[in-house]
Design a protein around this motif. Structure first.
Motif, PDB file in Angstrom:
ATOM      1  N   LEU A 150       0.678  -1.477  -0.244  1.00 57.50           N
ATOM      2  CA  LEU A 150       0.071   0.035  -0.506  1.00 57.50           C
ATOM      3  C   LEU A 150       0.840   1.152  -0.388  1.00 57.50           C
ATOM      4  O   LEU A 150       0.152   2.342  -1.043  1.00 57.50           O
ATOM      5  N   ARG A 151       1.682   0.705   0.646  1.00 58.21           N
ATOM      6  CA  ARG A 151       2.610   2.600   1.159  1.00 58.21           C
ATOM      7  C   ARG A 151       3.656   2.777  -0.760  1.00 58.21           C
ATOM      8  O   ARG A 151       3.680   4.068  -0.457  1.00 58.21           O
ATOM      9  N   ALA A 163      -7.847   5.459  -1.891  1.00 58.18           N
ATOM     10  CA  ALA A 163      -8.827   5.899  -0.840  1.00 58.18           C
ATOM     11  C   ALA A 163      -9.346   3.660  -0.704  1.00 58.18           C
ATOM     12  O   ALA A 163      -9.494   2.997   0.304  1.00 58.18           O
ATOM     13  N   GLY A 164     -10.073   3.698  -2.004  1.00 53.32           N
ATOM     14  CA  GLY A 164     -10.717   2.656  -2.041  1.00 53.32           C
ATOM     15  C   GLY A 164      -9.511   1.208  -1.978  1.00 53.32           C
ATOM     16  O   GLY A 164      -9.751   0.104  -1.077  1.00 53.32           O
ATOM     17  N   ASN A 168     -10.220  -1.670   1.756  1.00 49.68           N
ATOM     18  CA  ASN A 168      -9.625  -3.343   1.201  1.00 49.68           C
ATOM     19  C   ASN A 168      -8.825  -4.064   1.835  1.00 49.68           C
ATOM     20  O   ASN A 168      -9.230  -5.184   2.956  1.00 49.68           O
ATOM     21  N   VAL A 169      -7.357  -4.001   1.913  1.00 56.26           N
ATOM     22  CA  VAL A 169      -5.879  -3.801   2.602  1.00 56.26           C
ATOM     23  C   VAL A 169      -6.886  -4.443   3.944  1.00 56.26           C
ATOM     24  O   VAL A 169      -5.942  -5.409   4.385  1.00 56.26           O
ATOM     25  N   TYR A 213     -11.058  -7.449  -4.077  1.00 59.10           N
ATOM     26  CA  TYR A 213     -10.067  -7.935  -3.073  1.00 59.10           C
ATOM     27  C   TYR A 213      -9.501  -8.717  -3.895  1.00 59.10           C
ATOM     28  O   TYR A 213      -7.974  -8.574  -3.789  1.00 59.10           O
ATOM     29  N   HIS A 214     -10.050  -9.648  -4.649  1.00 61.51           N
ATOM     30  CA  HIS A 214      -9.025  -9.892  -5.661  1.00 61.51           C
ATOM     31  C   HIS A 214      -7.765 -10.078  -6.495  1.00 61.51           C
ATOM     32  O   HIS A 214      -7.056  -9.880  -6.265  1.00 61.51           O
ATOM     33  N   ALA A 215      -8.365  -8.104  -7.213  1.00 60.81           N
ATOM     34  CA  ALA A 215      -7.428  -7.377  -7.962  1.00 60.81           C
ATOM     35  C   ALA A 215      -6.241  -6.864  -6.859  1.00 60.81           C
ATOM     36  O   ALA A 215      -4.987  -6.875  -7.529  1.00 60.81           O
ATOM     37  N   ASN A 216      -6.842  -6.520  -5.470  1.00 62.97           N
ATOM     38  CA  ASN A 216      -5.426  -6.233  -4.687  1.00 62.97           C
ATOM     39  C   ASN A 216      -4.868  -7.146  -3.936  1.00 62.97           C
ATOM     40  O   ASN A 216      -2.634  -6.788  -5.073  1.00 62.97           O
ATOM     41  N   ILE A 217      -5.432  -8.074  -4.432  1.00 60.65           N
ATOM     42  CA  ILE A 217      -3.891  -9.189  -4.022  1.00 60.65           C
ATOM     43  C   ILE A 217      -3.384  -9.606  -5.049  1.00 60.65           C
ATOM     44  O   ILE A 217      -1.459 -10.124  -5.493  1.00 60.65           O
TER      45      ILE A 217
END
Length: 465
Positions: A150-151, A163-164, A168-169, A213-217
Motif C-alpha cells: 500500500l505504501r 482510498a478504495g 480493502n486491504v 479484494y482479488h484484484a488487490n491481492i
C-alpha cells in the motif's frame, strides 16, 4: 635503527596473530591462525611462516600491499581514524569474490555509539546477498507485505483509487491473513481461497466486492514477483470469483414525477433534478461550475468532478479536472427549463453574495449553500435516502437515478448508442451490459414499427381458408 632505509617492526608470530584477531571480522577470527600463516607466506614472498618462537622483521614497504587487503589492515592513516567511527563491511560480491568496504560516518566516537550502530545496520542492508534478502522478504508476514505494498503504490495511483485499496486491504485482507500468520513466501492458493470463502459465507460479502479484494491481492503478488521477493505468485487461473450481474433499480415515470414534487424547495433538489434528467453521476453534479454553462450556446459541459473519500477515518474532498474516462468529458444541450433553473440559482447566489459581504465564500461551483460554500458529496447521498423515507417513496440509491434516466430514454425509443453518449460511458458494451434488461420496450417499439411497415395479414387469411 638509524642505519635502516625504512622503519621496521620486529615481533613474534603469536603477537601478529593477536593483532590480526583484533582487526578481523568474526568470520575471519574463526580461522585466525590460517590467515596469519597466509599473511606470513605472502609477506615473505612465498617463504614458509616462522614458528611461534621465531622473530621476524617486517618492513613498512612489505606491509604496504596489505593496507587495503582483507587481512585486517586499513587504508586510512591513524590520524584520520583517530576519534571517529568507521563502518567496515566484509561481503561477497556478485562474482563470488570477498570484498571489504570502509565507510566514514563522520561521527566522533564519544557519545555517538548508537547512531554509528544504526548507520552500520542501514549500510549492511545494502550489501546483503540477494538470496539472503529474498529469504528475509519471503519470511515477512503476508499481512505486513500488503501494508508495505500500500505504501509503495500510494504515489502512483489516483487518490480515490488508493482510498478504495486502503479500505480493502486494512479492513478485510490484513485482519484475515494476520490471524493466520502466513508469510509471503508461505502463502498458498488454498489460503487465498479460504479468504474468499470466509468473505462470502461468514461476512456475506457479494462476489463483485470480493473481486475487488482479488484484484488487490493479485496486483500485490505480481509486484512481489517483479521485485524478486517471491519466485512466483500462488494465485491460480480460475480463482477469481465469478462476477454477478447487478441489475440496478429504477423509478417509473410516475414515480419520478412524484419524487420531483417531493423534492421542491429541498436542499437536495438541484442534484436530484440533474441526475433524473441528465443522468449525471454525483461527482459530475458536485463538480459543475458556472464556466461549464454556456447560456449563449445553451450547453452544459461535463469537465470537472468532485468526490469525497475516507482515508484513515478522515473524509477528504478531492476535486479534479478529469472525469471518469474520456467519454465522460461531454457537452449536453441546456434545455429551456433547466436554463431557467440555472439562471434563478445564479441570481440567488448573487443576492446572497451581496447580503453576506466578506462572509461569503467565493467559488465558481454551482451547488453551494447560502454562504457560498460547496455542498459535500456525502450529504447528497445521505439526505436523498432520508428524503425517500420521509415521503414513503420506494428505496433506491442516488446513483440509481442515473439508471432511471436511462430507462426513460430507452422507453422513449432512444438508441443504446445515443444513451451511451448522453451518460458518458466509456464504450457501447458498458451501456449495453448495464441496461440490456431494460431494452425489451425498445424491442417492442421496433417490432411495432416493422409491423406497421410490413404486414402478413394476407398470408394469415390464406392459411385460414
Amino acid at each position: 635503527t638509524a642505519a635502516l632505509p625504512w622503519r621496521c617492526f620486529i615481533l613474534p608470530k603469536r603477537d601478529m596473530n593477536d593483532l590480526l584477531k583484533k582487526r578481523m571480522s568474526a568470520t575471519q577470527q574463526a580461522a585466525e591462525i590460517v590467515v596469519g600463516d597466509e599473511a606470513y607466506e605472502t609477506l615473505f614472498r612465498g617463504a614458509p611462516a616462522p614458528e611461534a618462537s621465531r622473530f621476524c622483521e617486517l618492513s613498512i614497504d612489505r606491509l604496504r600491499p596489505f593496507f587495503t587487503a582483507n587481512i585486517g589492515f586499513h587504508p586510512y592513516p591513524p590520524e584520520k581514524l583517530k576519534g571517529l567511527f568507521y563502518i567496515v563491511l566484509n561481503f561477497v560480491d556478485s562474482d563470488g569474490k570477498r570484498k571489504r568496504k570502509w565507510i566514514a560516518t563522520g561521527l566522533p566516537v564519544k557519545g555517538n555509539k548508537r547512531k554509528a550502530e544504526a548507520m552500520l545496520v542501514a549500510e549492511r542492508q545494502k550489501y546483503q546477498p540477494a538470496e539472503y534478502q529474498r529469504t528475509a522478504d519471503a519470511n515477512m508476514l503476508f499481512a505486513d507485505y500488503m501494508l508495505y505494498w500500500l505504501r509503495q503504490i500510494k504515489s502512483s495511483v489516483d487518490i480515490t483509487t488508493y482510498a478504495g485499496y486502503k479500505t480493502n486491504v486494512e479492513k478485510r485482507i490484513v485482519p484475515f491473513f494476520r490471524g493466520r500468520k502466513v508469510t509471503l513466501g508461505g502463502l498458498r492458493a488454498g489460503d487465498i481461497q479460504d479468504f474468499y470463502t470466509y468473505c462470502a459465507t461468514e461476512l456475506e460479502i457479494s462476489n463483485n466486492t470480493i473481486i475487488k479484494y482479488h484484484a488487490n491481492i493479485s496486483k500485490a503478488l505480481n509486484d512481489a514477483v517483479r521485485l524478486e521477493k517471491i519466485p512466483m505468485t500462488p494465485l491460480k487461473r480460475g480463482m477469481r470469483p465469478k462476477q454477478v450481474e447487478h441489475i440496478g433499480k429504477f423509478y417509473t415515470l410516475s414515480e419520478v414525477e412524484h419524487l420531483l414534487s417531493c423534492v421542491r424547495g429541498d436542499g437536495a433538489e438541484f442534484p436530484v433534478l440533474m441526475a433524473a434528467f441528465y443522468g449525471l453521476r454525483r461527482s459530475e453534479i458536485m463538480g459543475l461550475k458556472w464556466d461549464s454553462i454556456d447560456f449563449d450556446a445553451n450547453t452544459i459541459t461535463i469537465a470537472h468532478v468532485v468526490v469525497e473519500v475516507s482515508i484513515d477515518g478522515k473524509d477528504t474532498i478531492v476535486a479534479k479536472d478529469r472525469p471518469k474516462n474520456k467519454k465522460s468529458y461531454r457537452t449536453l444541450p441546456l434545455v429551456p427549463e433547466y436554463r431557467r433553473l440555472l439562471l434563478q440559482m445564479k441570481k440567488h447566489q448573487e443576492e446572497y453574495r451581496e447580503l453576506c459581504g466578506n462572509c461569503y465564500h467565493e467559488s465558481d461551483y454551482i451547488y453551494v449553500n447560502d454562504l457560498g460554500e460547496p455542498i459535500r458529496p456525502n450529504y447528497v447521498s445521505q439526505h436523498f435516502k432520508l428524503l425517500l423515507k420521509n415521503n414513503n417513496l420506494r428505496e433506491i440509491t442516488f446513483h440509481e437515478l442515473r439508471h432511471t434516466c436511462a430507462s426513460l430514454l430507452l422507453k422513449s425509443g432512444i438508441s443504446m448508442k445515443d444513451i451511451q453518449a448522453w451518460l458518458g460511458h466509456s464504450n457501447y458494451n458498458t451501456t449495453a451490459n448495464i441496461y440490456a434488461h431494460l431494452e425489451s420496450n425498445s424491442k417492442e417499439l421496433t417490432g411495432n414499427a416493422m409491423q406497421g411497415n410490413l404486414t402478413i395479414s394476407g398470408n394469415l387469411a390464406a392459411m385460414q381458408e
